[in-house]
Design a protein around this motif. Structure first.
Motif, PDB file in Angstrom:
ATOM      1  N   GLU A  63      -0.626  48.830 -76.009  1.00 24.77           N
ATOM      2  CA  GLU A  63      -0.198  50.194 -76.651  1.00 24.77           C
ATOM      3  C   GLU A  63      -1.218  51.099 -76.128  1.00 24.77           C
ATOM      4  O   GLU A  63      -2.504  51.082 -76.021  1.00 24.77           O
ATOM      5  CB  GLU A  63      -0.294  49.768 -78.204  1.00 24.77           C
ATOM      6  N   SER A  64      -0.146  52.396 -75.985  1.00 27.59           N
ATOM      7  CA  SER A  64      -1.387  53.479 -75.664  1.00 27.59           C
ATOM      8  C   SER A  64      -1.012  54.698 -76.754  1.00 27.59           C
ATOM      9  O   SER A  64       0.371  55.005 -76.961  1.00 27.59           O
ATOM     10  CB  SER A  64      -1.012  53.886 -74.224  1.00 27.59           C
ATOM     11  N   GLU A  65      -1.886  55.327 -77.227  1.00 24.88           N
ATOM     12  CA  GLU A  65      -1.910  56.404 -78.034  1.00 24.88           C
ATOM     13  C   GLU A  65      -1.322  57.622 -77.165  1.00 24.88           C
ATOM     14  O   GLU A  65      -0.676  58.624 -77.613  1.00 24.88           O
ATOM     15  CB  GLU A  65      -3.160  56.937 -78.599  1.00 24.88           C
ATOM     16  N   LYS A  66      -1.582  57.739 -76.070  1.00 27.22           N
ATOM     17  CA  LYS A  66      -1.076  58.794 -74.988  1.00 27.22           C
ATOM     18  C   LYS A  66       0.485  58.710 -74.669  1.00 27.22           C
ATOM     19  O   LYS A  66       0.855  59.823 -74.225  1.00 27.22           O
ATOM     20  CB  LYS A  66      -1.846  58.682 -73.819  1.00 27.22           C
TER      21      LYS A  66
END
Length: 232
Positions: free
Chosen positions: A155-158
């Motif tokens: 998962e990436s918050e970006k």
């Protein structure tokens, strides 16, 4: 029909769905039955429904992958990719991309730093960066027809989530270090993922391009896989 170079590769079922006869779990590898590198645009042999057989079609600044053609569907998925040659910066490739339709678990993204030297070459290395509509990404590489994962659906918050939502993948290579950025085309922030020694994955300095995955959950011809790309 114009020539299509076919490359059959072994990849992970992160590209498709789990085969009930050979269940796979995160971190394990499995057989990916079919994949095509599209060297040239493909048209219908008899002239009927030519759009169904057009892949990575350029319309203005966009490159569109839209298909519901059953020949690009497999029980364990199907992968399509296309190198772009001079149309993309192979040293620091950057693309904008939007997924409009298709199974949520199937990735789409960028291939780069290949060792491919000629059309029709079946054994070469390349880095594979996929994103998913749920805000996750996967990183892997292909060597001599075999796919191996480096990072699995992290998962990436970006990354922006959802269909019809734009994301940007930007990559740069300095020496043996490769840095991957999401939604940071100026490379101004911290990379989302770093490969410190690209020689470990036998990567080169060659062409970059686009990749899209058809999942077994895409029900052709009723459903479409529809992805739009824009080279930065």
């Amino acid at each position: 029909m114009k020539k299509i170079g076919s490359v059959f590769i072994i990849v992970f079922l992160l590209f498709s769905c789990v085969n009930p006869h050979n269940p796979m779990y995160e971190g394990e590898s499995g057989a990916f039955e079919e994949g095509n590198e599209i060297e040239k645009e493909e048209g219908g042999e008899d002239g009927t429904n030519p759009f169904e057989d057009k892949l990575f079609k350029k319309e203005g600044e966009k490159i569109i992958l839209k298909t519901n053609n059953g020949k690009y569907w497999g029980v364990r998925g199907y992968t399509l990719w296309k190198f772009l040659g001079k149309e993309i910066d192979k040293k620091a490739p950057s693309i904008k991309l939007i997924k409009k339709e298709g199974a949520s678990e199937a990735g789409y993204g960028l291939v780069c730093y290949s060792t491919k030297t000629e059309a029709g070459q079946k054994k070469y290395s390349m880095l594979v960066i996929l994103i998913h509509v749920d805000g996750k990404y996967s990183v892997g590489y292909v060597v001599d027809g075999l796919y191996k994962h480096i990072e699995w659906k992290k998962e990436s918050e970006k990354l922006n989530k959802g269909y019809g939502i734009e994301n940007i993948i930007s990559v740069k290579k300095e020496g043996k270090k490769i840095e991957i950025y999401f939604n940071d085309e100026s490379y101004s922030g911290s990379p989302s993922y770093t490969i410190n020694d690209s020689s470990e994955y036998l990567l080169g300095e060659g062409d970059a391009g686009l990749i899209g995955v058809v999942s077994a959950k895409d029900k052709f011809p009723d459903d479409f896989v529809w992805i739009e790309y824009k080279v930065k």
